[in-house]
Design an enzyme around this catalytic site. Structure first.
Site, PDB file in Angstrom:
ATOM      1  N   HIS A 277       0.834  -1.204   0.000  1.00 24.12           N
ATOM      2  CA  HIS A 277       0.000   0.000   0.000  1.00 24.12           C
ATOM      3  C   HIS A 277       0.868   1.254   0.000  1.00 24.12           C
ATOM      4  O   HIS A 277       2.094   1.191   0.154  1.00 24.12           O
ATOM      5  CB  HIS A 277      -0.934  -0.001   1.213  1.00 24.12           C
ATOM      6  CG  HIS A 277      -0.237  -0.054   2.541  1.00 24.12           C
ATOM      7  ND1 HIS A 277       0.236   1.066   3.189  1.00 24.12           N
ATOM      8  CD2 HIS A 277       0.076  -1.108   3.337  1.00 24.12           C
ATOM      9  CE1 HIS A 277       0.802   0.721   4.328  1.00 24.12           C
ATOM     10  NE2 HIS A 277       0.734  -0.604   4.441  1.00 24.12           N
TER      11      HIS A 277
ATOM     12  N   CYS B 181       2.727  -3.172   6.836  1.00 18.01           N
ATOM     13  CA  CYS B 181       3.140  -4.286   5.975  1.00 18.01           C
ATOM     14  C   CYS B 181       4.212  -3.769   5.035  1.00 18.01           C
ATOM     15  O   CYS B 181       5.307  -3.472   5.447  1.00 18.01           O
ATOM     16  CB  CYS B 181       1.935  -4.823   5.207  1.00 18.01           C
ATOM     17  SG  CYS B 181       0.889  -5.931   6.164  1.00 18.01           S
TER      18      CYS B 181
END
Length: 230
Positions: A189, A205
């Protein structure tokens, strides 16, 4: 997951982060040897001319939001988007994530790959293996996990999701990684903290500069294979 989780509208409910961690041994056992399939020849040996970074990292108007320019001159140039020589048995179009080196590769034909710099949080080291992109989302919602809300009660207002936008920690795009019908809770992302690229962020992440995640998003398809190295 990352600073929180982001879940697509078509899902009924995401697994908890705790459930993911409990299942990690099984996931890792099924994916041993992923790192041995990749060999890089000369990370500094570029296969094409230096990109026009002034253009690549210029301000962007996207989804009704204004994204600032990335001050690319202030970063280690190895983390800037570039084409490199990269030898792998994986097919072109595959994404290979190397959390420890802070690189993400999009495999190209002819022994090349587009390499992007990434930032990695604790969750970025918590899972490895093969997956596919099940969903792609522009300006996705962010759902802080319960433990984060417990630490910071001000986040209670986002329990049902924070709408996408520049203040959203998920950034401009989200790629959702699944194994079959199981959500890994692993995401690639954007980020509203550009200086976290090339670092071990406190949480998250795999995060990318907004301009880079937009570029990657436009190049990959739903169903693309993703290899996350251990």
């Amino acid at each position: 997951m990352h600073l929180g989780t982001s879940r697509p509208a078509t899902k009924t409910r995401e697994l908890s982060r705790r459930s993911l961690l409990l299942g990690l041994p099984l996931l890792l056992a099924a994916c041993q040897g992923a790192s041995s399939r990749v060999r890089v020849a000369g990370l500094g040996s570029y296969a094409s001319a230096t990109p026009n970074y002034a253009s690549a990292y210029a301000p962007v108007r996207d989804g009704g939001f204004n994204l600032p320019a990335i001050p690319y001159q202030e970063f280690d140039p190895q983390y800037l988007r570039q084409t490199v020589r990269y030898y792998t048995a994986e097919e072109p179009g595959t994404i290979i994530v190397d959390p420890r080196s802070k690189f993400l590769y999009l495999v190209q034909p002819g022994g090349q790959a587009i390499r992007y710099g990434i930032g990695v949080g604790r969750a970025g080291f918590a899972w490895s293996g093969d997956a596919t992109i099940r969903f792609k989302r522009e300006w996705p919602k962010w759902f802080p996990p319960d433990e984060m809300i417990a630490r910071d009660p001000k986040l209670e207002k986002y329990r049902n999701g924070q709408d996408g936008g520049p203040r959203n920690p998920i950034g401009a795009r989200g790629l959702y990684l699944w194994q079959g019908n199981v959500d890994t809770l692993y995401r690639i992302h954007g980020t509203n903290q550009p200086r976290s690229i090339g670092t071990n962020a406190s949480s998250g992440c795999i995060r990318m500069w907004q301009q880079d995640i937009i570029d990657l998003y436009d190049r990959v398809n739903v169903g693309a294979k993703v290899v996350v190295l251990s």
